[in-house]
Design a protein around this motif. Structure first.
Motif, PDB file in Angstrom:
ATOM      1  N   GLY A 156       0.813  -1.212   0.000  1.00 36.19           N
ATOM      2  CA  GLY A 156       0.000   0.000   0.000  1.00 36.19           C
ATOM      3  C   GLY A 156       0.848   1.265   0.000  1.00 36.19           C
ATOM      4  N   ILE A 157       0.375   2.247  -0.724  1.00 39.52           N
ATOM      5  CA  ILE A 157       1.088   3.526  -0.764  1.00 39.52           C
ATOM      6  C   ILE A 157       0.776   4.314   0.512  1.00 39.52           C
ATOM      7  CG2 ILE A 157       1.201   5.720  -2.043  1.00 39.52           C
ATOM      8  CD1 ILE A 157       1.015   3.715  -4.585  1.00 39.52           C
ATOM      9  N   THR A 158      -0.433   4.166   1.032  1.00 39.68           N
ATOM     10  CA  THR A 158      -0.738   4.772   2.336  1.00 39.68           C
ATOM     11  C   THR A 158       0.071   4.064   3.422  1.00 39.68           C
ATOM     12  OG1 THR A 158      -2.992   4.928   1.462  1.00 39.68           O
ATOM     13  CG2 THR A 158      -2.663   5.628   3.739  1.00 39.68           C
ATOM     14  N   GLN A 159       0.178   2.749   3.315  1.00 38.57           N
ATOM     15  CA  GLN A 159       0.987   1.967   4.257  1.00 38.57           C
ATOM     16  C   GLN A 159       2.424   2.512   4.300  1.00 38.57           C
ATOM     17  OE1 GLN A 159       2.210  -1.946   2.821  1.00 38.57           O
ATOM     18  NE2 GLN A 159       1.730  -2.898   4.790  1.00 38.57           N
ATOM     19  N   SER A 160       2.966   2.759   3.111  1.00 39.29           N
ATOM     20  CA  SER A 160       4.333   3.276   3.038  1.00 39.29           C
ATOM     21  C   SER A 160       4.419   4.691   3.632  1.00 39.29           C
ATOM     22  CB  SER A 160       4.813   3.211   1.577  1.00 39.29           C
ATOM     23  OG  SER A 160       5.457   4.367   1.179  1.00 39.29           O
ATOM     24  N   SER A 161       3.407   5.529   3.369  1.00 42.68           N
ATOM     25  CA  SER A 161       3.389   6.887   3.950  1.00 42.68           C
ATOM     26  C   SER A 161       3.319   6.809   5.476  1.00 42.68           C
ATOM     27  CB  SER A 161       2.187   7.691   3.441  1.00 42.68           C
ATOM     28  OG  SER A 161       2.114   7.662   2.044  1.00 42.68           O
ATOM     29  N   VAL A 162       2.479   5.896   5.975  1.00 35.68           N
ATOM     30  CA  VAL A 162       2.296   5.740   7.427  1.00 35.68           C
ATOM     31  C   VAL A 162       3.601   5.281   8.082  1.00 35.68           C
ATOM     32  CG1 VAL A 162       1.204   4.174   9.104  1.00 35.68           C
ATOM     33  CG2 VAL A 162      -0.214   5.424   7.464  1.00 35.68           C
ATOM     34  N   ILE A 163       4.325   4.386   7.417  1.00 37.42           N
ATOM     35  CA  ILE A 163       5.598   3.903   7.971  1.00 37.42           C
ATOM     36  C   ILE A 163       6.578   5.080   8.086  1.00 37.42           C
ATOM     37  CG2 ILE A 163       7.625   2.458   7.492  1.00 37.42           C
ATOM     38  CD1 ILE A 163       5.597   0.392   6.270  1.00 37.42           C
ATOM     39  N   THR A 164       6.650   5.893   7.034  1.00 37.25           N
ATOM     40  CA  THR A 164       7.557   7.051   7.065  1.00 37.25           C
ATOM     41  C   THR A 164       7.143   8.042   8.155  1.00 37.25           C
ATOM     42  OG1 THR A 164       7.930   6.810   4.704  1.00 37.25           O
ATOM     43  CG2 THR A 164       8.482   8.953   5.650  1.00 37.25           C
TER      44      THR A 164
ATOM     45  N   GLY B  64       5.299   7.525  10.827  1.00 37.01           N
ATOM     46  CA  GLY B  64       5.484   6.899  12.140  1.00 37.01           C
ATOM     47  C   GLY B  64       6.944   6.957  12.578  1.00 37.01           C
ATOM     48  N   ARG B  65       7.843   6.601  11.648  1.00 37.19           N
ATOM     49  CA  ARG B  65       9.287   6.637  11.986  1.00 37.19           C
ATOM     50  C   ARG B  65       9.712   8.053  12.332  1.00 37.19           C
ATOM     51  NH1 ARG B  65      11.119   2.232   7.609  1.00 37.19           N
ATOM     52  NH2 ARG B  65      10.566   0.470   8.938  1.00 37.19           N
ATOM     53  N   ASP B  66       9.224   9.037  11.543  1.00 35.95           N
ATOM     54  CA  ASP B  66       9.588  10.437  11.811  1.00 35.95           C
ATOM     55  C   ASP B  66       9.029  10.908  13.152  1.00 35.95           C
ATOM     56  OD1 ASP B  66      10.921  10.383   9.423  1.00 35.95           O
ATOM     57  OD2 ASP B  66       9.457  11.590   8.307  1.00 35.95           O
ATOM     58  N   LEU B  67       7.937  10.272  13.612  1.00 29.28           N
ATOM     59  CA  LEU B  67       7.383  10.605  14.933  1.00 29.28           C
ATOM     60  C   LEU B  67       8.126   9.866  16.049  1.00 29.28           C
ATOM     61  CD1 LEU B  67       3.525  10.537  14.150  1.00 29.28           C
ATOM     62  CD2 LEU B  67       4.841  12.535  14.899  1.00 29.28           C
ATOM     63  N   GLY B  68       9.070   9.018  15.649  1.00 25.01           N
ATOM     64  CA  GLY B  68       9.874   8.298  16.640  1.00 25.01           C
ATOM     65  C   GLY B  68       9.322   6.928  17.021  1.00 25.01           C
ATOM     66  N   PHE B  69       8.309   6.447  16.290  1.00 29.08           N
ATOM     67  CA  PHE B  69       7.743   5.127  16.609  1.00 29.08           C
ATOM     68  C   PHE B  69       8.566   4.028  15.936  1.00 29.08           C
ATOM     69  CE2 PHE B  69       3.409   7.498  16.480  1.00 29.08           C
ATOM     70  CZ  PHE B  69       3.629   8.007  17.752  1.00 29.08           C
ATOM     71  N   ASP B  70       8.510   2.840  16.534  1.00 28.10           N
ATOM     72  CA  ASP B  70       9.209   1.668  15.989  1.00 28.10           C
ATOM     73  C   ASP B  70       8.255   0.978  15.000  1.00 28.10           C
ATOM     74  OD1 ASP B  70      10.612  -0.619  15.478  1.00 28.10           O
ATOM     75  OD2 ASP B  70      10.986  -1.116  17.587  1.00 28.10           O
ATOM     76  N   MET B  71       8.431   1.292  13.717  1.00 23.94           N
ATOM     77  CA  MET B  71       7.526   0.784  12.672  1.00 23.94           C
ATOM     78  C   MET B  71       8.207  -0.412  11.990  1.00 23.94           C
ATOM     79  SD  MET B  71       5.230   3.298  12.915  1.00 23.94           S
ATOM     80  CE  MET B  71       4.115   2.995  11.558  1.00 23.94           C
ATOM     81  N   ARG B  72       7.512  -1.541  11.909  1.00 18.60           N
ATOM     82  CA  ARG B  72       8.123  -2.721  11.280  1.00 18.60           C
ATOM     83  C   ARG B  72       7.155  -3.414  10.337  1.00 18.60           C
ATOM     84  NH1 ARG B  72      11.131  -5.680  16.390  1.00 18.60           N
ATOM     85  NH2 ARG B  72      11.708  -3.733  17.434  1.00 18.60           N
TER      86      ARG B  72
END
Ligand code: PPE
Length: 305
Positions: free
Chosen positions: A219-227, A229-237
Motif C-alpha cells: 500500500g502507498i498509504t501503508q508506506s506513507s504511514v511507515i515514514t 510513524g518513523r519520523d514521529l519516533g515510533f518503531d515501525m516494522r
C-alpha cells in the motif's frame, strides 16, 4: 452511495464526455477480470488540487500489469500527465481517481495475447470510505471466513480487477454480519490485510504491518504511514502478524487511499482500545501531509495544474 458524475473521463488518449465513456458488453475484462487498476486521491492544497503520490500509484499500475503480463500502451509519464489533465478537467478541488487498464473488445477466450489494452482514467468526489469519524470512533472488524488468495493462485501484489471478487465476498459477509469491514488471513493463517486496506497492529509498543509475502498489497498509504510513524519516533516494522496479535493489540488501525486512516475498535467482538494515541498522532500528520501542510512531505503532493 451513487457515483457523482464529473465532466470528462480520459479514454485512450482523449478526454471524452462522462456519458460517452462506455465499453462494449463483450469487453474481455468484463468477462474474465483481467484488468489492473489504481485508486488515487487528489486533495485541496493552497496551490490548487494535488494528487497524492501520483507517480508511485502509476508505477504500481505498471507493476500490476507486469505481473499480469499485460503491456500498457502508455508510459508512466504519459499516464501521470493524463491523470493531471483529468483532474484539472473536473474543476474539483479534491476527488478520488480511478485509472484502469483493461483488455478491450475484439477477442474472446482466455488467451490475452491477441487482446488490445485500453486505458481509462475517471475521477469523482468520494468521501472517507469507512465514515468521516473513523479515526475517533473506530470500526468493527471481523476475521473473514474467506481466505486471501495465495501468490500462486491470484497474485495479491497486483491490483487486478479479478482479485476483488475475494474482497467483495469478504466485505459483504462482514457487513451482513453487522461488522464494518473484514480482515483477510493468508492461506498459512497469518494476517494479510483487509478487503481494501492494509492493517497496522501495535504490540508491546511496536507498530507492525504484514508484508507483501503475507498476501498484502504494497500500500502507498501503508508506506506513507511507515515514514510518518518513523519520523514521529515510533518503531515501525513490516513483519508477520498472527490472529492473536490482533485480539490483544494495544492499538489497531487500517489505511488505504479510499479509507485514509481508520481506527479499529474491535475484532470479532474483542474490544481494542480506541482511538489509540499512536494512531491519532499518525492520522493527524497524514491528514496534513496529503493537503500539502507538512513541509517534510511536500514532494508527495503532485500538483494537477
Ligand atoms: N489492500 C487492498 C486490497 C486495497 O485494495 C488497497 C487500496 C490497499 C491495500 C491500500 O493501498 P493504497 O491505497 O495504496 O494505500 N484499495 C483501493 C480500492 C478501494 C475500493 O474499494 O475500490 C483504494 O483505497 O483506493
Amino acid at each position: 452511495m451513487p457515483i457523482q458524475s464529473t465532466p470528462k473521463i480520459w479514454m485512450n488518449g482523449k478526454l471524452v464526455d462522462w456519458d460517452q465513456a462506455q465499453v462494449h458488453v463483450l469487453t474481455h475484462t468484463l468477462h474474465y477480470g483481467t484488468g489492473v487498476f489504481e485508486g488515487i486521491r487528489a486533495y485541496e492544497t493552497s496551490h490548487g488540487p494535488a494528487v497524492f503520490r501520483l507517480t508511485d500509484h502509476i508505477v504500481r499500475l505498471h507493476n500490476s500489469a507486469k505481473i499480469m503480463g499485460m503491456e500498457i500502451p502508455y508510459s508512466v509519464d504519459e499516464l501521470i500527465d493524463a491523470t493531471k489533465a483529468t483532474v484539472a478537467s473536473t474543476g474539483l478541488p479534491s476527488c478520488y481517481i480511478r485509472p484502469i487498464a483493461y483488455y478491450g473488445y475484439g477477442e474472446m477466450g482466455l488467451n490475452t495475447l491477441p487482446c488490445t489494452v485500453d486505458v481509462a482514467i475517471a475521477c469523482w468526489p468520494w468521501g472517507a470510505y469507512l465514515g468521516p469519524d473513523a479515526v475517533e470512533k473506530g470500526v468493527r472488524m471481523k476475521i473473514s471466513s474467506w481466505t486471501r488468495h495465495d501468490h500462486n493462485t491470484m497474485p495479491p501484489a497486483a491490483k487486478t480487477v479479478g482479485n476483488y471478487v475475494n474482497s467483495s465476498l469478504a466485505k459483504v459477509e462482514a457487513l451482513k454480519a453487522g461488522y464494518d469491514e473484514a480482515i483477510m488471513l493468508a492461506p498459512n493463517g497469518l494476517v494479510a490485510e483487509c478487503t481494501g486496506e492494509n492493517i497496522f497492529c501495535v504490540r508491546n509498543g511496536i507498530v507492525l504491518t504484514p508484508p507483501l509475502s503475507a498476501g498484502a498489497l504494497e500500500g502507498i498509504t501503508q508506506s506513507s504511514v511507515i515514514t510518518i510513524g518513523r519520523d514521529l519516533g515510533f518503531d515501525m516494522r513490516v513483519d508477520n502478524v498472527a490472529r492473536s496479535d490482533l485480539y490483544i493489540a494495544e492499538e489497531l488501525f487500517v489505511c488505504g487511499t479510499a479509507a485514509e486512516i481508520s481506527s479499529v475498535n474491535s475484532v470479532d467482538d474483542r474490544v481494542i482500545p480506541c482511538p489509540g494515541p499512536m494512531t491519532k498522532a499518525i492520522a493527524e500528520v497524514y491528514g496534513r501531509a496529503v493537503r500539502g501542510q507538512e513541509d517534510a512531505y511536500k514532494d508527495w503532493c503532485e500538483l494537477a495544474v
